[in-house]
Design a protein around this motif. Sequence first.
Motif: not given
Length: 271
Positions: A125-130, A133-136, A178-183, A190-198
């Motif tokens: 996940p880009i934004d890890e949840g609980r 393996t979960t999150g946005l 490397t691909v980041a995505l959000c349906a 957009l500013d998340d490190p996982a996105v900016t490094s993709a």
Amino acid sequence: MSTLASVNAVIEELWPLSGASSWDSPGVVVGDPEHPVTHLHLVVDTVLDTVDEALGMGADLVLSHHPLLFRGATTVAEDTSKGAVIARLIRGGAALVAAHTNADAVETGTSRVLAHQLGLVDQRPIDEGRTPTTGLGIVGRLPQPMTLVALARLLGDVLPPTASGVRAAGAADRVIETVALCAGAGDSLLDDPAVTSADAYITSDLRHHPASDARELSLLGRGPALLDISHWASEWLWLDTAAAQLRQRLHDVEITLSDLRTDPWDFAIVQ
């Protein structure tokens, strides 16, 4: 016989409300808890066309990804879009439940389905949840590097067709691994490190200024290329997965899914 209450309990087991974002409004929208349910129809958007489709098939429950009532409503008069939909559901004897960000955040959520369609490996996940393996959102690697234009064409093959198609910001020959995505709408990430490094970021509803800023950073070598896709199309892929999960739990309920295009745009003029 299943009831709205018992079916909704299964829905909340599959897509727990605890995973929903604070601004969201998933759950039961219309219906009596004791309302019998024999046919559940899955849709992305609760609009007049999908309600008519569901009622025409004999469905007594519509499960929508997008909540009908996002924010406080002051009227459900039938000369409003929301009121007309609610009236049509009630007159047709159908209940309505929404599973939105709570269905995005699970391991089989909307972004994960899109990531699998693209064949991404090492997904997280880009934004890890609980749990880890979960999150946005999802970030992962393509099995083989490809150019940005090839990735855009792959998306065009994977997604159902829409007027807006696939829009790209970046050099067509840029190599993507490397691909980041959000349906759905994902410019908040957009500013998340996982996105900016993709190498590329795939999402929907990118607004001018955030997209422009991200493109400028990409030109400076500090951010991903952008691929903007239809919000509806990116989440419609999830309906198949949701239907399969529901069929495993609800043996006395017929499960169908909508193939109506509820993307709001009818055509585009390419200049």
